[in-house]
Design a protein around this motif. Structure first.
Motif, PDB file in Angstrom:
ATOM      1  N   TYR A  20       0.916  -1.285  -0.139  1.00  0.00           N
ATOM      2  CA  TYR A  20       0.005  -0.068   0.119  1.00  0.00           C
ATOM      3  C   TYR A  20       0.795   1.287   0.062  1.00  0.00           C
ATOM      4  CZ  TYR A  20      -3.530  -3.235   1.464  1.00  0.00           C
ATOM      5  OH  TYR A  20      -4.553  -4.472   1.526  1.00  0.00           O
ATOM      6  N   ASP A  46      -2.443 -10.784   6.612  1.00  0.00           N
ATOM      7  CA  ASP A  46      -2.780  -9.397   6.655  1.00  0.00           C
ATOM      8  C   ASP A  46      -1.827  -8.695   7.764  1.00  0.00           C
ATOM      9  OD1 ASP A  46      -4.540  -7.139   6.197  1.00  0.00           O
ATOM     10  OD2 ASP A  46      -5.461  -7.354   8.117  1.00  0.00           O
ATOM     11  N   LYS A 104      -3.109  -4.971   8.820  1.00  0.00           N
ATOM     12  CA  LYS A 104      -3.713  -3.951   8.157  1.00  0.00           C
ATOM     13  C   LYS A 104      -4.858  -3.357   8.691  1.00  0.00           C
ATOM     14  CE  LYS A 104      -3.337  -0.943   4.370  1.00  0.00           C
ATOM     15  NZ  LYS A 104      -4.618  -0.241   4.871  1.00  0.00           N
ATOM     16  N   ALA A 105      -5.720  -4.485   8.884  1.00  0.00           N
ATOM     17  CA  ALA A 105      -7.124  -4.110   9.271  1.00  0.00           C
ATOM     18  C   ALA A 105      -7.096  -3.084  10.550  1.00  0.00           C
ATOM     19  CB  ALA A 105      -7.843  -5.320   9.579  1.00  0.00           C
ATOM     20  N   ASP A 122      -6.479   0.125   9.344  1.00  0.00           N
ATOM     21  CA  ASP A 122      -7.912   0.707   8.777  1.00  0.00           C
ATOM     22  C   ASP A 122      -8.885   0.896   9.814  1.00  0.00           C
ATOM     23  OD1 ASP A 122      -6.506   0.090   6.271  1.00  0.00           O
ATOM     24  OD2 ASP A 122      -7.709  -1.748   6.169  1.00  0.00           O
ATOM     25  N   THR A 146      -5.313   5.598   6.089  1.00  0.00           N
ATOM     26  CA  THR A 146      -6.524   5.583   5.093  1.00  0.00           C
ATOM     27  C   THR A 146      -6.338   5.010   3.650  1.00  0.00           C
ATOM     28  OG1 THR A 146      -5.631   7.893   4.187  1.00  0.00           O
ATOM     29  CG2 THR A 146      -7.273   7.700   6.008  1.00  0.00           C
ATOM     30  N   ARG A 171      -6.809   2.269   1.128  1.00  0.00           N
ATOM     31  CA  ARG A 171      -7.351   0.992   1.269  1.00  0.00           C
ATOM     32  C   ARG A 171      -6.811   0.074   0.163  1.00  0.00           C
ATOM     33  NH1 ARG A 171      -8.291   2.695   5.711  1.00  0.00           N
ATOM     34  NH2 ARG A 171     -10.188   3.176   6.546  1.00  0.00           N
ATOM     35  N   THR A 172      -6.395   0.708  -0.846  1.00  0.00           N
ATOM     36  CA  THR A 172      -6.442  -0.109  -2.253  1.00  0.00           C
ATOM     37  C   THR A 172      -4.859  -0.438  -2.297  1.00  0.00           C
ATOM     38  OG1 THR A 172      -7.800   1.294  -2.992  1.00  0.00           O
ATOM     39  CG2 THR A 172      -6.668  -0.146  -4.665  1.00  0.00           C
ATOM     40  N   GLY A 181     -10.665   7.815   3.413  1.00  0.00           N
ATOM     41  CA  GLY A 181     -11.337   6.674   3.358  1.00  0.00           C
ATOM     42  C   GLY A 181     -11.321   6.074   2.014  1.00  0.00           C
ATOM     43  N   ASP A 182     -11.242   6.728   1.077  1.00  0.00           N
ATOM     44  CA  ASP A 182     -11.151   6.281  -0.179  1.00  0.00           C
ATOM     45  C   ASP A 182      -9.812   5.910  -1.040  1.00  0.00           C
ATOM     46  OD1 ASP A 182     -14.192   8.362  -0.739  1.00  0.00           O
ATOM     47  OD2 ASP A 182     -13.924   6.354  -0.226  1.00  0.00           O
TER      48      ASP A 182
END
Length: 472
Positions: free
Chosen positions: A370, A399, A428-429, A432, A447, A449-450, A470-471
């Motif tokens: 990430y 993760d 990672k969770a 998040d 933040t 996420r992808t 968040g995106d």
């Protein structure tokens, strides 16, 4: 103690030796510390502390320039190198005095002398020739700069020992090396107005760090005006009436006022007499120790850079404390050298903890990456083109976060806190699920996420922190 003068004789009053002596004395041990230079060691006297003070000094150049974007009208600033050197000296002298006072308060005797090992329990104090018998001997002599390559004129070069006390700020400087000491001083002097040429044997700086961060540091240094000579080293340094001619391997001749060699450090074991006592050293002279910092001689231990495990001040301190707990506190303690957070104090600085992407891919079947690269909020008004880069390396099967790397303002501060999360085995969770602090650069760490597609690396997070919370 019928056969011994002291319980503990420490050779070297740096961070590791001082901590070990103080903790041992707290357990009731009669402890002595011998130091041939100044109490405080490399970090306090000619390492981390004075270097960071010079880093701060160098960053004011950017601060003055940035102020206009925020409405400030600042007269053209000027810089006085001699005032910085004097202020630095005053501060390290204060810190050295505090180290001495803390040792004395703990009941530790300080000997201002070099010391040499004669046998597993006997030490000679060089200043007066007397000997002392110790139940345990701790070697904590740290490391020393290496003057390599060995070329004609090498004696004209300075190292990180002398650089803090130059009589004047050089107009032109050649720095040899690509490690953290070389890049930090390249960054410092470039921002203070020196034209810096950095000669590096390889094709990039900071070998062993994450590849993307290495590229980021290189580009930032280049933007600051550092002139790189990759794949080159000096083959000759010639002294002139004023300054030096530095001839590089590809025949290029560089005119310089100072030449600094920063190609590494070696354990400072030469002349300590360790071989007489039967202490095993490795091929570079480092003291070989086990997980409890004990050598192959039961009464002799070693901590810090002299063991060449992880050459960082906090590591030496932790090892010194663990030694005292083990030997005098009855609490056997081994120090873990995994997931050590660290920082490279260039500008911008690099903070890192855990595995690089390359290291993770060597050890794990599935690795997720990430990333974010954005212009920090402060730069929007200052007009500065600096970018902040962040990377999180994750085990794709469990993760678990394997490593985090940050290049940007206060990255070292972030690395310290990220080290806690990585050491706790955070996933990672967990990142998040943590609420962001807005507006900050650090919020990007919670933040993202992808997972990164390699061909999209340059565009991720381009709008900066908070643009798409968040995106991202």
């Amino acid at each position: 103690m019928a056969d011994f003068d002291v319980d503990l004789f420490v050779i070297g009053a740096g961070s590791g030796g001082v901590r070990a002596a103080r903790i041992a004395a707290g357990y009731g041990a009669k402890a002595v510390v011998a130091e041939e230079f100044r109490v405080g060691g490399t970090c306090v006297i000619r390492g981390c502390v004075p270097k960071k003070l010079m880093v701060y000094a160098s960053r004011f150049a950017d601060d003055f320039a940035d102020a206009a974007g925020f409405g400030w009208i600042v007269a053209k600033p000027s810089f006085d190198w001699s005032k910085l050197v004097a202020a630095k000296e005053q501060e390290i002298s204060r810190l050295s005095a505090i180290y001495r006072a803390n040792l004395s308060k703990a009941g530790v005797t300080i000997l201002d002398s070099r010391a040499e090992v004669l046998d597993p329990h006997t030490v000679r104090i060089v200043a007066d020739g007397r000997t002392m018998r110790a139940r345990f001997i701790l070697v904590a002599t740290g490391g020393a700069p290496v003057l390599e390559p060995d070329v004609p004129g090498r004696e004209h070069a300075i190292t990180s020992n002398e650089v803090f006390d130059l009589a004047e700020l050089p107009e032109r400087m050649v720095i040899v090396g690509g490690g953290y000491i070389a890049v930090e001083f390249a960054s410092i002097f470039a921002r203070l107005g020196t034209h810096v040429t950095l000669a590096v044997r390889s094709d990039n700086v900071l070998r062993g760090f994450d590849e993307d961060m290495r590229v980021g540091v290189r580009d930032a240094l280049r933007h600051a005006g550092v002139d790189f000579k990759f794949g080159m080293l000096p083959i000759r340094i010639e002294k002139k009436a004023k300054g030096f001619d530095v001839c590089l391997t590809k025949g290029e001749l560089i005119d310089a006022d100072q030449v600094m060699i920063a190609t590494g450090r070696r354990p400072h074991t030469f002349g300590l007499g360790l071989e007489k006592a039967g202490v095993a050293l490795d091929r570079v002279g480092a003291v070989k120790v086990d997980e409890f910092s004990k050598t192959n001689v039961n009464s002799i231990y070693a901590v810090g850079d002299v063991t060449n495990r992880v050459a960082l001040t906090p590591v030496a301190i932790r090892e010194g404390h663990a030694f005292a707990d083990t030997v005098f506190g009855g609490k056997p303690t081994a120090v873990s050298h995994a997931n050590i957070p660290t920082a490279v104090f260039t500008t911008p600085e690099l903070g890192t903890v855990g595995l690089t992407e390359a290291e993770a891919r060597e050890s794990y079947d599935c690795v997720d990456i990430y990333e974010a690269c954005f212009r920090p909020l402060k730069a929007t008004l200052s007009g500065r083109q600096d970018k902040t880069m962040m990377k999180i390396v994750v085990d794709g099967l469990t993760d678990r976060v394997l490593g985090v790397h940050v290049l940007g303002d206060d990255a070292g501060e972030m690395a310290q806190l990220l080290g806690i999360a990585v050491n706790l085995g955070a996933k990672k969770a967990d990142f998040d699920a943590t609420m962001a602090v807005h507006p900050t650069s650090a919020e990007e760490l919670v933040t993202m996420r992808t997972r990164t597609a390699r061909h999209l690396r340059e565009t991720i997070g381009e709008e900066g922190p908070g643009a798409a919370v968040g995106d991202s």
